[in-house]
Scaffold this active site. Sequence first.
Site, PDB file in Angstrom:
ATOM      1  CB  SER A  92      -8.064   3.562   2.819  1.00  0.00           C
ATOM      2  OG  SER A  92      -7.200   2.882   3.713  1.00  0.00           O
ATOM      3  CB  SER A 147      -8.183   0.609   5.586  1.00  0.00           C
ATOM      4  OG  SER A 147      -8.961   1.769   5.528  1.00  0.00           O
ATOM      5  CE  LYS A 206      -3.978   1.794   2.691  1.00  0.00           C
ATOM      6  NZ  LYS A 206      -4.791   1.579   3.913  1.00  0.00           N
TER       7      LYS A 206
END
Length: 513
Positions: free
Chosen positions: A158, A182, A83
């Site tokens: 997210s 997330s 990420k």
Amino acid sequence: MSKSAQLIGLSAAQLSEKLQTGEISAVEATQAHIDRIADVDEAVHAFLTGTSDQALQTASEVDRQRAAGEDLHALAGVPIALKDNIVTKGITTTCASRMLADWNPVYSATVAQRIADAGLPLLGKTNMDEFAMGSTTETSAFGPTHNPWDLNCHPGGSGGGSAAALAAYSTPLALGSDTGGSIRQPGAVTGTVGVKPTYGSVSRYGVIALASSLDQVGPAARTVLDAALLHELIAGYDPRDNTSLNAPVAPVVAAAREGATGDLRGVRIGVITELAGEGYQEDVRLRFAENLDALRQTGAEVVEVSCPNIEHALAAYDVLNAAEASSNLARFDGMRFGQRVEPSDGRPVTVDTVMSASRGAGFGLEVKRRILLGIYALSGENYETVFANAQRVRSVVTEELLAAFKAVDVLVSPTSPAPAGPLGDGKENPEALLHSDVGTIAANLAGTPAMSVPAGLSENNLPVGLQIIAPQRADDRMYRVGAALETALQERWGAPLLAQAPALGQMKVEVSK
Ligand code: GLN
């Protein structure tokens, strides 16, 4: 079917085995995924930055070391994606924000370093909501990610980029961060596995903070065992993170293997009454009921547990998340950190005007909304009436979970109230979308580990997830239950569930059991 197309269908555990026997090389495994990304990522947009040259370099080094008989980590040569809030030396790290669009870090996060040291080729950095604020990956400053199950839907957030990359077979492993769900919610809506480990058990050094009392880095994968293998690689004490637990890592790999036998006799599973009823889509509830049946068939005892204040967790989370975010993001002022923008409206260039122009241009709307809300919650008497009250609610929710764990080994709920919605949801209605975290945030408030495992398909063929929450530092318990459910559901839906994604039909992948 080309060898490359076969390789992308393998799990990390299967790749690891074939790498160790010499059946395949790390360069082959890596190239197969690089080719896959080239084929599908224009449609999926899971990646913000590709690092194929570096990945191939790592892979050939691993192949050389293996040929020389060196001792290698079991995951050496298995590719991974990170990420984009995980800082990587020499590789652009943007947090999906214009504020950091050109940031080229001079150091690596501890988790990134561990992964590099273990010889996992890094395929690239994945898309996310800006500064990890959102539930659809649509607040990214660089365009949304599409859900491989239906390209018109969002992949959750997210960490939608990491989850979509897994679901598209662009990578077998990924890392995310979970402040309110997330890793788990994107896992649920893409039919993949997402894990939030115990707070403090994985280092956050070099992970760009959202809300420090809630943030936790964790693994994402397509199988429970793969997540466990990655979990054990990244977990453990780090003196550079002052919230790091100096304690042994829970034996999650052994637990995943034990659970895969499908025997949960002696395990007590608590169903959180408040997280399965109102506000949950009908087919999510249906799948959940089936999942509970499947768990009963493993020999586990399934009982109802009430956590009456869990419904207030969301409101408390919104305040605490915003308050901590407003403080963490103060450093991005165009001087100490972040892109510097000078005022273009005729104002003189001063410290104040540069800060305001930089923050005005660098942050998107959702980030600004949270900074304002956070500053409000911390200002004057609001500190007591808003912020401190949210902290009190946090304590109450934590106590309720602790009390529940006196009676049961793990707690379960649907991960999210609904499957993935259409793209556009996140932009049009950010407040309503926060509701999708209703089931996931309690684990962040309480610091407990929690994971989402694929739990079947909705009426319109989109994945839903089951969440398993365990007590702090008992991460192994949830892996055992998760693996058992995975085994049971493979019989019900065919294995693995992910292979049924309609968009993957066009994207051609052959998945082996
Ligand atoms: N959707 C949640 C939020 O927007 C979760 C964020 C996260 O876990 N990073 O706050």
